[in-house]
Write a protein that holds these residues in place. Structure first.
Motif, PDB file in Angstrom:
ATOM      1  N   LEU A 100       0.870  -1.168   0.000  1.00 48.38           N
ATOM      2  CA  LEU A 100       0.000   0.000   0.000  1.00 48.38           C
ATOM      3  C   LEU A 100       0.911   1.222   0.000  1.00 48.38           C
ATOM      4  CD1 LEU A 100      -2.961   1.013   0.106  1.00 48.38           C
ATOM      5  CD2 LEU A 100      -2.637   1.282   2.591  1.00 48.38           C
ATOM      6  N   GLN A 101       0.953   1.896  -1.133  1.00 44.37           N
ATOM      7  CA  GLN A 101       1.717   3.136  -1.251  1.00 44.37           C
ATOM      8  C   GLN A 101       0.814   4.288  -0.829  1.00 44.37           C
ATOM      9  OE1 GLN A 101       5.038   3.721  -2.215  1.00 44.37           O
ATOM     10  NE2 GLN A 101       4.580   5.823  -1.575  1.00 44.37           N
ATOM     11  N   MET A 102       1.270   5.036   0.160  1.00 39.56           N
ATOM     12  CA  MET A 102       0.461   6.128   0.701  1.00 39.56           C
ATOM     13  C   MET A 102       1.177   7.448   0.466  1.00 39.56           C
ATOM     14  SD  MET A 102      -0.774   4.324   4.253  1.00 39.56           S
ATOM     15  CE  MET A 102       0.895   3.984   4.822  1.00 39.56           C
ATOM     16  N   ASN A 103       0.537   8.321  -0.285  1.00 34.23           N
ATOM     17  CA  ASN A 103       1.100   9.637  -0.601  1.00 34.23           C
ATOM     18  C   ASN A 103       0.209  10.733  -0.033  1.00 34.23           C
ATOM     19  OD1 ASN A 103       3.144   8.349  -2.188  1.00 34.23           O
ATOM     20  ND2 ASN A 103       1.727   8.287  -3.926  1.00 34.23           N
ATOM     21  N   SER A 104       0.765  11.926   0.039  1.00 32.76           N
ATOM     22  CA  SER A 104       0.012  13.083   0.547  1.00 32.76           C
ATOM     23  C   SER A 104      -0.689  12.744   1.862  1.00 32.76           C
ATOM     24  CB  SER A 104      -1.018  13.543  -0.498  1.00 32.76           C
ATOM     25  OG  SER A 104      -0.390  13.877  -1.710  1.00 32.76           O
ATOM     26  N   LEU A 105       0.044  12.165   2.754  1.00 36.90           N
ATOM     27  CA  LEU A 105      -0.538  11.699   4.012  1.00 36.90           C
ATOM     28  C   LEU A 105      -1.030  12.851   4.869  1.00 36.90           C
ATOM     29  CD1 LEU A 105       1.926   8.806   4.709  1.00 36.90           C
ATOM     30  CD2 LEU A 105      -0.560   8.583   4.710  1.00 36.90           C
ATOM     31  N   LYS A 106      -2.119  12.592   5.569  1.00 32.60           N
ATOM     32  CA  LYS A 106      -2.759  13.576   6.433  1.00 32.60           C
ATOM     33  C   LYS A 106      -2.777  13.039   7.865  1.00 32.60           C
ATOM     34  CE  LYS A 106      -5.982  14.628   2.653  1.00 32.60           C
ATOM     35  NZ  LYS A 106      -7.420  14.705   2.260  1.00 32.60           N
ATOM     36  N   PRO A 107      -2.869  13.919   8.842  1.00 34.13           N
ATOM     37  CA  PRO A 107      -2.951  13.436  10.226  1.00 34.13           C
ATOM     38  C   PRO A 107      -4.091  12.438  10.440  1.00 34.13           C
ATOM     39  CG  PRO A 107      -2.487  15.777  10.198  1.00 34.13           C
ATOM     40  CD  PRO A 107      -2.760  15.381   8.770  1.00 34.13           C
ATOM     41  N   GLU A 108      -5.185  12.630   9.724  1.00 31.11           N
ATOM     42  CA  GLU A 108      -6.313  11.707   9.882  1.00 31.11           C
ATOM     43  C   GLU A 108      -6.065  10.330   9.278  1.00 31.11           C
ATOM     44  OE1 GLU A 108      -6.363  14.822   8.597  1.00 31.11           O
ATOM     45  OE2 GLU A 108      -7.819  14.985   6.938  1.00 31.11           O
ATOM     46  N   ASP A 109      -4.947  10.137   8.612  1.00 29.09           N
ATOM     47  CA  ASP A 109      -4.567   8.808   8.142  1.00 29.09           C
ATOM     48  C   ASP A 109      -3.875   7.997   9.234  1.00 29.09           C
ATOM     49  OD1 ASP A 109      -3.670  10.351   5.043  1.00 29.09           O
ATOM     50  OD2 ASP A 109      -5.464   9.142   5.438  1.00 29.09           O
ATOM     51  N   THR A 110      -3.608   8.641  10.364  1.00 30.07           N
ATOM     52  CA  THR A 110      -2.977   7.943  11.479  1.00 30.07           C
ATOM     53  C   THR A 110      -3.862   6.790  11.949  1.00 30.07           C
ATOM     54  OG1 THR A 110      -1.772   9.890  12.239  1.00 30.07           O
ATOM     55  CG2 THR A 110      -2.215   8.173  13.867  1.00 30.07           C
TER      56      THR A 110
END
Length: 115
Positions: free
Chosen positions: A80-90
């Motif tokens: 799972l490649q995760m880009n443009s991560l946001k705090p709510e992705d925690t």
């Protein structure tokens, strides 16, 4: 024994990228579908992304355009490649594998998005 094990979690700053992996103990051809779920503190586990044996992918609306699910059939690894991560992705990210008559979950890997 069918098992899946996640790795690759960690701390990343907002806007950053991270790739998590899920290693399967058997050939991925054994699974009809593999996917990623996540569970944030004090929230229920939610769907993130999935890929079927024939390669059809599906994403939660909250991650469309930012996350990408892929696999390496030779290594039996789901990514799972995760880009443009946001705090709510925690969250703790879990790998899920479904077969004809079974389902397996990994132990999870923690992804923290914070300054």
């Amino acid at each position: 024994q069918v098992q899946v094990q996640e790795s690759g979690g960690g701390l990343v700053q907002p806007g950053g990228s991270l790739r998590v992996s899920c290693a399967a103990s058997v050939t991925m051809l054994s699974f009809t579908m593999m996917g990623w779920y996540r569970q944030a503190p004090e929230k229920e586990r939610e769907f993130v992304a999935s890929i079927t044996r024939d390669g059809t992918v599906n994403y939660a609306d909250s991650v469309k355009g930012r996350f990408a699910i892929s696999r390496d059939g030779a290594k039996n690894i789901l990514y799972l490649q995760m880009n443009s991560l946001k705090p709510e992705d925690t969250a703790v990210y879990y790998c899920n594998a479904k077969g004809i008559a079974f389902e397996r979950w990994g132990q999870g890997t923690l992804v923290t998005v914070s300054l």
